[in-house]
Design a protein around this motif. Structure first.
Motif, PDB file in Angstrom:
ATOM      1  N   LEU A 146       0.833  -1.200   0.000  1.00  0.00           N
ATOM      2  CA  LEU A 146       0.000   0.000   0.000  1.00  0.00           C
ATOM      3  C   LEU A 146       0.872   1.257   0.000  1.00  0.00           C
ATOM      4  N   SER A 147       1.892   1.263   0.825  1.00  0.00           N
ATOM      5  CA  SER A 147       2.781   2.420   0.930  1.00  0.00           C
ATOM      6  C   SER A 147       3.446   2.738  -0.409  1.00  0.00           C
ATOM      7  N   GLN A 148       3.808   1.701  -1.160  1.00  0.00           N
ATOM      8  CA  GLN A 148       4.471   1.892  -2.454  1.00  0.00           C
ATOM      9  C   GLN A 148       3.571   2.600  -3.462  1.00  0.00           C
ATOM     10  N   GLU A 149       2.260   2.495  -3.284  1.00  0.00           N
ATOM     11  CA  GLU A 149       1.296   3.075  -4.217  1.00  0.00           C
ATOM     12  C   GLU A 149       0.948   4.530  -3.901  1.00  0.00           C
ATOM     13  N   LEU A 150       1.337   5.006  -2.714  1.00  0.00           N
ATOM     14  CA  LEU A 150       0.847   6.302  -2.235  1.00  0.00           C
ATOM     15  C   LEU A 150       1.911   7.382  -2.215  1.00  0.00           C
ATOM     16  N   LYS A 151       1.470   8.604  -2.529  1.00  0.00           N
ATOM     17  CA  LYS A 151       2.247   9.804  -2.269  1.00  0.00           C
ATOM     18  C   LYS A 151       1.524  10.491  -1.123  1.00  0.00           C
ATOM     19  N   ILE A 152       2.267  10.891  -0.089  1.00  0.00           N
ATOM     20  CA  ILE A 152       1.645  11.431   1.123  1.00  0.00           C
ATOM     21  C   ILE A 152       2.289  12.761   1.500  1.00  0.00           C
ATOM     22  N   ALA A 153       1.452  13.697   1.893  1.00  0.00           N
ATOM     23  CA  ALA A 153       1.927  14.973   2.444  1.00  0.00           C
ATOM     24  C   ALA A 153       1.144  15.256   3.718  1.00  0.00           C
ATOM     25  N   VAL A 154       1.813  15.896   4.680  1.00  0.00           N
ATOM     26  CA  VAL A 154       1.196  16.233   5.960  1.00  0.00           C
ATOM     27  C   VAL A 154       1.305  17.742   6.157  1.00  0.00           C
ATOM     28  N   ALA A 185      -2.768  14.636   2.854  1.00  0.00           N
ATOM     29  CA  ALA A 185      -3.155  14.457   1.456  1.00  0.00           C
ATOM     30  C   ALA A 185      -2.512  13.166   0.965  1.00  0.00           C
ATOM     31  N   ILE A 186      -3.320  12.294   0.405  1.00  0.00           N
ATOM     32  CA  ILE A 186      -2.842  11.009  -0.090  1.00  0.00           C
ATOM     33  C   ILE A 186      -3.217  10.912  -1.564  1.00  0.00           C
ATOM     34  N   SER A 187      -2.217  10.814  -2.441  1.00  0.00           N
ATOM     35  CA  SER A 187      -2.450  10.729  -3.879  1.00  0.00           C
ATOM     36  C   SER A 187      -2.093   9.338  -4.378  1.00  0.00           C
ATOM     37  N   ALA A 188      -2.931   8.825  -5.288  1.00  0.00           N
ATOM     38  CA  ALA A 188      -2.701   7.508  -5.895  1.00  0.00           C
ATOM     39  C   ALA A 188      -3.676   7.346  -7.050  1.00  0.00           C
ATOM     40  N   GLN A 189      -3.635   6.163  -7.665  1.00  0.00           N
ATOM     41  CA  GLN A 189      -4.585   5.844  -8.724  1.00  0.00           C
ATOM     42  C   GLN A 189      -6.005   5.876  -8.166  1.00  0.00           C
ATOM     43  N   LYS A 190      -6.937   6.170  -9.037  1.00  0.00           N
ATOM     44  CA  LYS A 190      -8.333   6.356  -8.643  1.00  0.00           C
ATOM     45  C   LYS A 190      -8.886   5.164  -7.859  1.00  0.00           C
ATOM     46  N   SER A 191      -8.612   3.943  -8.297  1.00  0.00           N
ATOM     47  CA  SER A 191      -9.164   2.759  -7.618  1.00  0.00           C
ATOM     48  C   SER A 191      -8.644   2.626  -6.189  1.00  0.00           C
ATOM     49  N   ILE A 192      -7.391   2.960  -5.980  1.00  0.00           N
ATOM     50  CA  ILE A 192      -6.795   2.888  -4.639  1.00  0.00           C
ATOM     51  C   ILE A 192      -7.408   3.952  -3.737  1.00  0.00           C
ATOM     52  N   LEU A 204      -9.567   3.537  -0.295  1.00  0.00           N
ATOM     53  CA  LEU A 204      -9.177   4.209   0.948  1.00  0.00           C
ATOM     54  C   LEU A 204     -10.314   5.078   1.480  1.00  0.00           C
ATOM     55  N   LYS A 205     -10.973   5.810   0.587  1.00  0.00           N
ATOM     56  CA  LYS A 205     -12.094   6.661   1.010  1.00  0.00           C
ATOM     57  C   LYS A 205     -13.179   5.819   1.681  1.00  0.00           C
ATOM     58  N   LYS A 206     -13.519   4.700   1.056  1.00  0.00           N
ATOM     59  CA  LYS A 206     -14.550   3.810   1.610  1.00  0.00           C
ATOM     60  C   LYS A 206     -14.165   3.354   3.017  1.00  0.00           C
ATOM     61  N   HIS A 207     -12.909   2.961   3.193  1.00  0.00           N
ATOM     62  CA  HIS A 207     -12.464   2.451   4.494  1.00  0.00           C
ATOM     63  C   HIS A 207     -12.282   3.559   5.529  1.00  0.00           C
ATOM     64  N   VAL A 208     -11.882   4.730   5.087  1.00  0.00           N
ATOM     65  CA  VAL A 208     -11.734   5.862   6.015  1.00  0.00           C
ATOM     66  C   VAL A 208     -13.106   6.273   6.556  1.00  0.00           C
ATOM     67  N   MET A 209     -14.113   6.186   5.700  1.00  0.00           N
ATOM     68  CA  MET A 209     -15.463   6.574   6.113  1.00  0.00           C
ATOM     69  C   MET A 209     -16.135   5.507   6.979  1.00  0.00           C
ATOM     70  N   LEU A 210     -15.703   4.253   6.812  1.00  0.00           N
ATOM     71  CA  LEU A 210     -16.229   3.145   7.623  1.00  0.00           C
ATOM     72  C   LEU A 210     -15.057   2.219   7.966  1.00  0.00           C
ATOM     73  N   PRO A 211     -14.204   2.621   8.913  1.00  0.00           N
ATOM     74  CA  PRO A 211     -12.978   1.857   9.202  1.00  0.00           C
ATOM     75  C   PRO A 211     -13.259   0.487   9.818  1.00  0.00           C
ATOM     76  N   ILE A 212     -12.370  -0.446   9.529  1.00  0.00           N
ATOM     77  CA  ILE A 212     -12.481  -1.796  10.092  1.00  0.00           C
ATOM     78  C   ILE A 212     -11.988  -1.803  11.532  1.00  0.00           C
TER      79      ILE A 212
END
Length: 161
Positions: free
Chosen positions: A55-63, A108-115, A119-127
């Motif tokens: 997952l980390s390899q797919e993401l660009k992250i800024a804080v 801010a987390i940037s990646a391909q649309k599917s990823i 992430l949005k789905k899980h952030v809104m309803l976390p496991i």
């Protein structure tokens, strides 16, 4: 690429690893901390290193630190603690843990649309329950803030105003 914007507020303790009596905190969440938030949301356990790495390899992250807050120190005692070599020690050890109160961070987390959609789905309803570093620092607001069409996470944060 899409960019997911997340926001946290309140008490935070994105700590530095230590076996010392003084449990210090970072001034801002690191990439590892953001990956921990996302991993918890997706239900990735800490022992599932391969999934977190992929997952980390797919993401660009800024804080972005909007408000660092006020540092406080809390006194704790720990029983049957680990020494720096990892061996369990019998007895009680006092510790002092630092926390930031009244923080405000944007991610801010940037990646391909599917990823990003996953992430949005899980952030809104976390496991798993999401914390700001330590279990004593629960979220005080929904994590999800926005979804925007920007490739660079730093530019996305600068556009927030």
């Amino acid at each position: 690429m899409q960019t997911l914007i997340l926001t946290t507020e309140g008490m935070a303790a994105y700590g530095l690893q230590t076996f010392d009596v003084q449990r210090r905190v970072n001034h801002f969440p690191t990439r590892s901390a953001v990956m921990g938030l996302l991993g918890a949301a997706k239900g990735i356990q800490r022992t599932q290193h391969d999934q977190l790495f992929e997952l980390s390899q797919e993401l660009k992250i800024a804080v972005q630190v909007q408000q660092q807050g006020q540092k406080i120190v809390d006194y704790h005692t720990v029983q049957n603690y680990r020494n720096p070599m990892g061996k369990i020690q019998q007895g009680t050890k006092p510790t002092y843990r630092e926390y930031w109160c009244d923080t405000h961070f944007n991610f801010a987390i940037s990646a391909q649309k599917s990823i990003i959609e996953d992430l949005k789905k899980h952030v809104m309803l976390p496991i798993f329950t999401i914390f700001q570093g330590r279990k004593s620092c629960p979220l005080t607001r929904p994590l999800y803030e926005d979804l925007i069409e920007v490739d660079n996470p730093s530019e996305a944060l600068m556009s927030l105003g």
